[in-house]
Design a protein around this motif. Structure first.
Motif, PDB file in Angstrom:
ATOM      1  N   GLY A 106     -56.357 131.461   9.405  1.00 54.94           N
ATOM      2  CA  GLY A 106     -54.869 131.314   8.447  1.00 54.94           C
ATOM      3  C   GLY A 106     -55.308 131.925   7.136  1.00 54.94           C
ATOM      4  O   GLY A 106     -54.405 132.070   6.454  1.00 54.94           O
ATOM      5  N   GLY A 107     -56.976 130.853   6.653  1.00 53.74           N
ATOM      6  CA  GLY A 107     -57.592 131.778   5.601  1.00 53.74           C
ATOM      7  C   GLY A 107     -56.896 130.680   4.416  1.00 53.74           C
ATOM      8  O   GLY A 107     -57.078 130.608   3.353  1.00 53.74           O
ATOM      9  N   SER A 108     -57.466 129.186   4.697  1.00 49.42           N
ATOM     10  CA  SER A 108     -57.108 128.208   3.860  1.00 49.42           C
ATOM     11  C   SER A 108     -58.395 127.155   4.313  1.00 49.42           C
ATOM     12  O   SER A 108     -58.653 127.029   5.496  1.00 49.42           O
ATOM     13  N   GLY A 109     -57.850 125.997   2.924  1.00 51.36           N
ATOM     14  CA  GLY A 109     -59.545 125.232   2.594  1.00 51.36           C
ATOM     15  C   GLY A 109     -58.350 124.540   1.681  1.00 51.36           C
ATOM     16  O   GLY A 109     -58.335 124.792   1.131  1.00 51.36           O
ATOM     17  N   GLU A 110     -58.788 123.190   2.225  1.00 52.83           N
ATOM     18  CA  GLU A 110     -58.655 122.067   1.108  1.00 52.83           C
ATOM     19  C   GLU A 110     -60.178 121.351   0.597  1.00 52.83           C
ATOM     20  O   GLU A 110     -60.954 121.346   0.894  1.00 52.83           O
ATOM     21  N   PHE A 111     -59.577 121.462  -1.122  1.00 50.51           N
ATOM     22  CA  PHE A 111     -60.944 120.865  -1.850  1.00 50.51           C
ATOM     23  C   PHE A 111     -61.420 119.460  -1.485  1.00 50.51           C
ATOM     24  O   PHE A 111     -60.761 119.066  -1.279  1.00 50.51           O
ATOM     25  N   LEU A 112     -62.571 118.855  -1.595  1.00 45.70           N
ATOM     26  CA  LEU A 112     -62.861 117.332  -1.715  1.00 45.70           C
ATOM     27  C   LEU A 112     -63.706 117.244  -3.015  1.00 45.70           C
ATOM     28  O   LEU A 112     -64.779 117.982  -2.472  1.00 45.70           O
ATOM     29  N   TYR A 113     -63.583 116.133  -3.462  1.00 44.61           N
ATOM     30  CA  TYR A 113     -64.713 115.773  -4.320  1.00 44.61           C
ATOM     31  C   TYR A 113     -64.799 114.963  -4.767  1.00 44.61           C
ATOM     32  O   TYR A 113     -63.648 114.016  -5.457  1.00 44.61           O
ATOM     33  N   TRP A 114     -66.125 114.007  -5.465  1.00 43.20           N
ATOM     34  CA  TRP A 114     -66.444 113.073  -6.072  1.00 43.20           C
ATOM     35  C   TRP A 114     -67.511 113.278  -7.175  1.00 43.20           C
ATOM     36  O   TRP A 114     -68.345 113.503  -6.368  1.00 43.20           O
ATOM     37  N   LEU A 115     -67.827 112.134  -8.144  1.00 38.36           N
ATOM     38  CA  LEU A 115     -68.803 112.177  -8.733  1.00 38.36           C
ATOM     39  C   LEU A 115     -69.369 110.236  -8.901  1.00 38.36           C
ATOM     40  O   LEU A 115     -68.222 110.114  -9.417  1.00 38.36           O
ATOM     41  N   LEU A 116     -70.818 110.411  -8.904  1.00 37.65           N
ATOM     42  CA  LEU A 116     -70.890 108.725  -9.348  1.00 37.65           C
ATOM     43  C   LEU A 116     -70.821 108.803 -10.929  1.00 37.65           C
ATOM     44  O   LEU A 116     -70.840 109.880 -11.405  1.00 37.65           O
ATOM     45  N   PRO A 117     -71.173 107.632 -11.776  1.00 38.84           N
ATOM     46  CA  PRO A 117     -70.964 107.465 -12.672  1.00 38.84           C
ATOM     47  C   PRO A 117     -72.105 108.428 -13.233  1.00 38.84           C
ATOM     48  O   PRO A 117     -71.539 108.692 -14.790  1.00 38.84           O
TER      49      PRO A 117
END
Length: 194
Positions: A106-117
């Motif tokens: 279908g040509g799609s994706g979803e971002f996920l992210y996080w950062l430590l301090p």
């Protein structure tokens, strides 16, 4: 009838590619996860902000190492593409970014992210999101990328907006957090966007 439509990204395209390394402005870059990064996943579980907005779930070094192995397996299965954000001059990861829920057909994706301090406040996550979006559109061939986050998470909203993902709307009661159901903002970007 749906089978008459060819896949947006042919099966096998992503797993045939090595997972790239990306330079970012400033001291961080994106690279594949290694076993040496397991402490970063454990630290993410221990960080109250990350645990509140995400579901890190890696309490022990052994669980973290299993997850890192799973990141490689997800790439090969073409289900997700997960990078470590780490110092360009070497050292352990300070964050995670990737595309999950990949739908190559279908040509799609979803971002996920996080950062430590240690990685927060530099604008690196917006730069990383922009860089991965460019890779997903130009090299992988996706059509639509999403970012969703709680309406009570203004930092994530700022990252999405700065990375060129306009707000499309609000999904009511879309995700269960530790403090209950949250409405979620939906941001998206198309390959055809400027």
């Amino acid at each position: 009838m749906i089978n008459d439509i060819p896949p947006v990204v042919p099966a096998g395209r992503m797993c045939a590619l090595p997972q790239p390394v990306f330079a970012l402005p400033g001291p961080l870059h994106l690279r594949p996860w290694t076993r040496d990064d397991a402490p970063a996943l454990v630290a993410a579980y221990e960080d109250p902000d990350i645990r509140h907005w995400n579901r890190p779930g890696h309490r022990t070094p052994a669980e973290a190492e299993e997850r890192i192995t799973r990141f490689r397996d997800l790439w090969q299965a073409e289900e997700a593409a997960i990078w470590a954000m780490a110092p360009s001059d070497g050292g352990p990861a300070v964050g995670l970014i990737g595309l999950a829920d990949l739908n190559l057909r279908g040509g799609s994706g979803e971002f996920l992210y996080w950062l430590l301090p240690a990685g927060r406040g530099s604008g690196a996550m917006a730069a990383a999101t922009s860089r991965l979006a460019r890779w997903a559109f130009e090299d992988l061939g996706l059509h639509r990328l999403l970012i969703t986050h709680s309406v009570h998470n203004p930092a994530s909203c700022a990252i999405a907006t700065k990375a060129g993902f306009p707000l499309e709307g609000t999904m009511r009661g879309a995700l269960l957090h530790t403090d209950g159901w949250h409405d979620e903002h939906l941001h998206a970007r198309l390959r055809t966007d400027g």
